[in-house]
Each structure stands twice: as structure tokens, then as C-alpha cells.
Design a protein around this motif. Structure first.
Motif, PDB file in Angstrom:
ATOM      1  N   PHE A  41      -4.550   5.346  -0.375  1.00 25.81           N
ATOM      2  CA  PHE A  41      -3.846   5.741  -1.593  1.00 25.81           C
ATOM      3  C   PHE A  41      -3.392   7.202  -1.561  1.00 25.81           C
TER       4      PHE A  41
ATOM      5  N   MET B 221      -4.585   2.968  -9.686  1.00 27.33           N
ATOM      6  CA  MET B 221      -5.627   2.566  -8.728  1.00 27.33           C
ATOM      7  C   MET B 221      -6.508   1.460  -9.293  1.00 27.33           C
ATOM      8  N   TYR B 222      -6.837   1.583 -10.560  1.00 27.43           N
ATOM      9  CA  TYR B 222      -7.686   0.590 -11.212  1.00 27.43           C
ATOM     10  C   TYR B 222      -7.028  -0.786 -11.190  1.00 27.43           C
TER      11      TYR B 222
ATOM     12  N   SER C  58       0.815  -1.212   0.000  1.00 23.48           N
ATOM     13  CA  SER C  58       0.000   0.000   0.000  1.00 23.48           C
ATOM     14  C   SER C  58       0.848   1.261   0.000  1.00 23.48           C
TER      15      SER C  58
ATOM     16  N   LEU D  43     -11.086   8.345  -7.015  1.00 23.76           N
ATOM     17  CA  LEU D  43     -11.295   6.963  -6.590  1.00 23.76           C
ATOM     18  C   LEU D  43     -12.683   6.486  -6.991  1.00 23.76           C
TER      19      LEU D  43
ATOM     20  N   ARG E 129      -2.592   7.998 -12.748  1.00 23.60           N
ATOM     21  CA  ARG E 129      -3.068   7.720 -11.388  1.00 23.60           C
ATOM     22  C   ARG E 129      -4.311   6.831 -11.428  1.00 23.60           C
TER      23      ARG E 129
ATOM     24  N   LEU F 205       1.434   6.694  -6.930  1.00 23.60           N
ATOM     25  CA  LEU F 205       0.420   7.690  -7.276  1.00 23.60           C
ATOM     26  C   LEU F 205       0.972   9.099  -7.145  1.00 23.60           C
TER      27      LEU F 205
END
Length: 236
Positions: A57, A29-30, A9, A64, A25, A16
Motif C-alpha cells: 500500500f 485500507m480498511y 494493488s 496499517l 487513507r 492512498l
């Protein structure tokens, strides 16, 4: 598929922070969240909290939320009013048509803009073969699932048809977690052995430069794999 999904994490937050654009970014995340869903880090039924993920994140909830919406469009999440965002369940029977389409797309990999097999691709598939032999020597559910995902992305490089790759990727992620879900009721060693033989056969075809043969082998093994899944689902 990048290696982003495998990092911790803290490293994701760092990635990011260093991303050069909003699009990068989003991709990070995806891929991280998709990977967690498909590795059952987030099991079916898990509720994903926007606030907690945004804090993890180091981003605001707005970008998000767009990622979660895309994962919902992929069929991996379901947003329910008054409940929140949940990881969807998976069922063999409901995925039958997806598997049928995946089989046809695998064959198209060998027919639509097949890649020229060069030293880089041969080395990539040789590495996949080495990993499969290591898995065969020490079978483990998580390693099986990880190699399944990584080998898919290696196989994707056998075609240069971008629309085909995009559709194939979306359908793959709709189905791949079913193996982790069902392996506890199946014989892990047997499934690992079958998968390793598939990789060996495909790697042999790649070494010869025969993309169509690799595609047909992949299609045949996908068909047999789905048949085994249905058999275990239905019982004796």
C-alpha cells in the motif's frame, strides 16, 4: 461501500497517495482488506504480514496496524502473540445469534427513517436486478459473493438511520463469507436462483416505493438462508 475494494494493488496505492486525509487513507485500507477477507482472497487461517501489506500500500506500519486492530474488533482477524495476525474462521452455529439480530435489523430498515424512493434509488435497484439476471444465466461463486456484498450496500440506502446502518454493516461482514465457504458443498445454481428471486422481489417493492415491504422480504430470505446453511452444515 466504495469501489475502492475492487481495484488492483497498484491502484490502491495510488488512491492512498491521493487521499486528502489520514481518515480517508484509513477507510481505503480498511475497506480493501475487509473485502479481501470476505471474498476469501484471504482464506480463514491466512496470516497477514504488516510489513508486506505496508509495502503493497506504500504506507508505514503504524496506520496499517490501526486498520488491522479495527478488523480484529470486527471479528475478522485475530492477533496471537508469537504467531501474528490471522484471518478468523467462520462457523454457522457460532453465528446464529448474529443472524437473529440481522433479521430484526432488516425489518427496522423499513421502520426507522426509511428513505424516500427517488429515481436514483430505483435506478440503483434496477441495476442490481440486471446483475442478478446475468448471474442467473452464468452462475459463479465469486460473482455470487460480489453481488451479495454490493446488494447489501444498495439495501443499506433504504434507511437514513445512521446507527442502524453502522451496526448492520458490521454484522453483515461477520457473516457474509460463510456463503463462499459453504457453497462448494451446496448447489450453486440453486442458491443463485434463490438469491436472484430475492433481489427481484425486493426490487419490485422498491419500484413501488414500499420500503417496509422490501425490508420484510429481506428479513424472510435471511431467515430461510440461515436455515439452509444450518441444514447443509448438519447434513442429512
Amino acid at each position: 461501500m466504495t469501489e475502492i475494494a475492487n481495484v488492483a494493488s497498484a491502484d490502491v496505492a495510488l488512491q492512498l497517495d491521493r487521499a486528502s486525509s489520514a481518515q480517508e487513507r484509513f477507510r481505503i485500507m480498511y475497506e480493501v482488506l475487509r473485502d479481501r477477507i470476505c471474498m476469501l482472497v484471504y482464506a480463514p487461517g491466512t496470516q497477514l504480514g504488516e510489513e508486506a501489506l505496508a509495502a503493497e500500500f506504500g504506507v508505514s506500519r503504524s496506520p496499517l496496524r490501526k486498520v488491522l486492530q479495527n478488523l480484529e474488533a470486527d471479528g475478522l482477524l485475530l492477533s496471537q502473540q508469537g504467531i501474528g495476525t490471522l484471518v478468523t474462521d467462520i462457523d454457522v452455529d457460532e453465528l446464529e445469534q448474529v443472524y437473529q439480530l440481522r433479521m430484526e435489523l432488516n425489518e427496522l430498515t423499513g421502520r426507522l427513517a426509511p428513505a424516500s424512493i427517488d429515481a436514483r434509488l430505483r435506478a440503483l435497484f434496477e441495476e442490481m436486478h440486471k446483475r442478478s439476471e446475468a448471474l442467473r444465466g452464468e452462475p459463479a461463486r465469486e460473482s455470487f459473493a460480489r453481488l451479495n456484498i454490493d446488494f447489501f450496500h444498495a439495501f443499506q440506502q433504504l434507511t437514513e438511520n445512521q446507527p442502524l446502518k453502522e451496526v448492520s454493516e458490521r454484522l453483515f461482514y461477520q457473516t457474509c463469507r460463510i456463503w463462499l465457504k459453504m457453497i462448494p458443498s451446496m448447489t450453486l445454481e440453486n442458491e443463485v436462483d434463490i438469491f436472484c428471486r430475492e433481489i427481484e422481489e425486493i426490487c419490485s417493492a422498491v419500484a413501488l416505493g414500499d420500503v417496509l415491504a422490501a425490508a420484510m422480504i429481506r428479513k424472510a430470505h435471511l431467515s430461510m438462508g440461515f436455515t439452509r446453511l444450518r441444514s447443509h452444515r448438519q447434513g442429512p
